[in-house]
Design a protein around this motif. Structure first.
Motif, mmCIF file in Angstrom:
data_model
loop_
_atom_site.group_PDB
_atom_site.id
_atom_site.type_symbol
_atom_site.label_atom_id
_atom_site.label_comp_id
_atom_site.label_asym_id
_atom_site.label_seq_id
_atom_site.Cartn_x
_atom_site.Cartn_y
_atom_site.Cartn_z
ATOM 1 N N UNK A 65 0.852 -1.369 0.046
ATOM 2 C CA UNK A 65 0.032 0.025 -0.155
ATOM 3 C C UNK A 65 0.770 1.379 -0.003
ATOM 4 N N UNK A 66 2.237 1.168 -0.136
ATOM 5 C CA UNK A 66 3.080 2.406 -0.254
ATOM 6 C C UNK A 66 3.178 2.670 -1.620
ATOM 7 N N UNK A 67 3.845 3.931 -2.050
ATOM 8 C CA UNK A 67 4.016 4.454 -3.375
ATOM 9 C C UNK A 67 5.300 4.519 -3.536
ATOM 10 N N UNK A 68 5.690 3.712 -4.608
ATOM 11 C CA UNK A 68 6.895 3.545 -4.891
ATOM 12 C C UNK A 68 7.066 3.777 -6.393
ATOM 13 N N UNK A 69 8.379 4.350 -6.999
ATOM 14 C CA UNK A 69 8.291 4.534 -8.558
ATOM 15 C C UNK A 69 8.467 3.085 -8.768
ATOM 16 N N UNK A 70 8.911 1.922 -8.130
ATOM 17 C CA UNK A 70 8.945 0.764 -8.958
ATOM 18 C C UNK A 70 8.913 -0.269 -7.784
ATOM 19 N N UNK A 71 7.852 -1.422 -7.732
ATOM 20 C CA UNK A 71 7.990 -2.381 -6.942
ATOM 21 C C UNK A 71 7.848 -3.646 -7.641
ATOM 22 N N UNK A 72 8.916 -4.493 -7.402
ATOM 23 C CA UNK A 72 9.030 -5.858 -8.215
ATOM 24 C C UNK A 72 9.132 -7.007 -7.106
ATOM 25 N N UNK A 73 8.672 -8.307 -7.795
ATOM 26 C CA UNK A 73 8.973 -9.291 -7.012
ATOM 27 C C UNK A 73 9.579 -10.621 -7.663
ATOM 28 N N UNK A 74 10.732 -10.961 -7.247
ATOM 29 C CA UNK A 74 11.396 -12.030 -8.017
ATOM 30 C C UNK A 74 10.703 -13.371 -7.699
ATOM 31 N N UNK A 75 10.600 -14.101 -8.746
ATOM 32 C CA UNK A 75 9.845 -15.493 -8.534
ATOM 33 C C UNK A 75 9.363 -16.179 -9.805
ATOM 34 N N UNK A 76 9.101 -17.297 -9.817
ATOM 35 C CA UNK A 76 8.431 -18.117 -10.889
ATOM 36 C C UNK A 76 6.964 -17.603 -11.035
ATOM 37 N N UNK A 77 6.660 -17.691 -12.581
ATOM 38 C CA UNK A 77 5.227 -17.372 -12.717
ATOM 39 C C UNK A 77 4.120 -18.145 -11.734
ATOM 40 N N UNK A 78 4.484 -19.427 -11.642
ATOM 41 C CA UNK A 78 3.560 -20.013 -10.837
ATOM 42 C C UNK A 78 3.437 -19.511 -9.227
#
Length: 322
Positions: free
Chosen positions: A253-266
């Motif tokens: 719920x925080x505002x970042x320029x970019x938020x990403x998560x590493x991991x498989x599609x599954x």
């Protein structure tokens, strides 16, 4: 940032040894110009140089011009427009890549020594400052400010630039991918923070590219530790599904320029299906880059790091909405 520091240190050392030295600075650039605004270099009278204003025949020409002017005693603060198009009626750079750039040639004077030391201190201590160039010379102050170039005439112009780290990268997880990613991002002028909950983790301890390394007992605490902001980029790459979930819930719920998560599609699908089932809006989830990185079939930690870096570069170079 280390590359910039090397340039200012060459200038400082030249002054200390009473060797004439010239500062070449790209004040403005448009189109496909190889030298972007903020590129700069130093050239001294004994042949030492550091940095770049774009390379190629244009840079060679300006380096020779600087060396010739250093053989004279006059002060120099000249602005030169360069057009990268051989059909241009004037100011041809000798390059054909299109675009143009405006370059300052400024002979560093003894009176600038204190300012140079202030800049070096700012960069070496990871602080922020504002560089101010004009026909009157070189000035600097610590703090934040806006970057701009205003030119009324060759004798009436002003250039200001924010020095130091504008963009901050927050890596949650200190494993092999985090180590490789830190190395890549350290070359892209990001201030790097790494968080992990394993104090003895070898790759966390080996990470010399991170500016700050923090051990957190509970990843939920990151909600109060990682600040929001349009220059803040976050990548979640912890050791597993459950710890990723804790981090995502803390930061979603925080505002970042970019938020990403590493991991498989599954893994990502399972996580996000659970969030939607709980009533978390799709609009909120769409802000998350998951799986993180551009799709280049990356396999090794280094390839994964490059794919994420590419995605972040694209985001950083896209004008922010709102």
């Amino acid at each position: 940032m280390k590359k910039k520091l090397v340039i200012w240190e060459l200038i400082s050392e030249s002054l200390r040894q009473h060797i004439p030295v010239m500062l070449l600075y790209v004040l403005q650039s448009d189109g496909s110009s190889p030298g972007r605004q903020g590129f700069f270099m130093a050239v001294n009278a004994v042949g030492n140089l550091a940095g770049s204003i774009g390379g190629g025949i244009m840079e060679h020409k300006f380096v020779e011009m600087a060396r010739e002017q250093l053989m004279q005693e006059e002060e120099v603060a000249a602005v030169r427009r360069q057009v990268h198009d051989k059909s241009s009626p004037r100011d041809q750079s000798g390059m054909i890549c299109s675009g143009e750039q405006t370059i300052l040639l400024y002979r560093i004077a003894d009176k600038d020594a204190t300012v140079i030391q202030q800049i070096i201190h700012c960069l070496s201590q990871y602080k922020n400052g504002l560089l101010h160039l004009s026909p009157a010379g070189l000035q600097f102050r610590e703090g934040l400010g806006s970057s701009e170039f205003i030119m009324h005439s060759p004798d009436n112009w002003v250039y200001t630039e924010q020095l130091g780290y504008r963009d901050h990268l927050y890596l949650v997880g200190g494993g092999h991918c985090s180590l490789a990613f830190s190395k890549i991002m350290s070359m892209l002028e990001f201030y790097i923070h790494v968080y992990d909950n394993r104090p003895e983790l070898n790759t966390f301890l080996q990470n010399e590219c991170a500016h700050e390394k923090v051990i957190v007992e509970d990843y939920s605490l990151l909600k109060g530790m990682i600040p929001e902001g349009q220059h803040n980029y976050v990548v979640v790459m912890t050791m597993g599904y459950r710890s990723d979930d804790v981090v995502i819930r803390a930061l979603l719920h925080k505002q970042f320029r970019y938020l990403g998560v590493l991991g498989s599609q599954a893994k990502i699908t399972q996580l996000f299906e659970g969030y939607r089932a709980e009533g978390i809006s799709s609009q909120l989830l769409q802000r998350v880059h998951a799986p993180v990185g551009m799709q280049i079939r990356s396999q090794t930690p280094e390839e994964i790091a490059i794919s994420i870096a590419a995605e972040i570069i694209r985001e950083r170079n896209t004008p922010a909405s709102g």
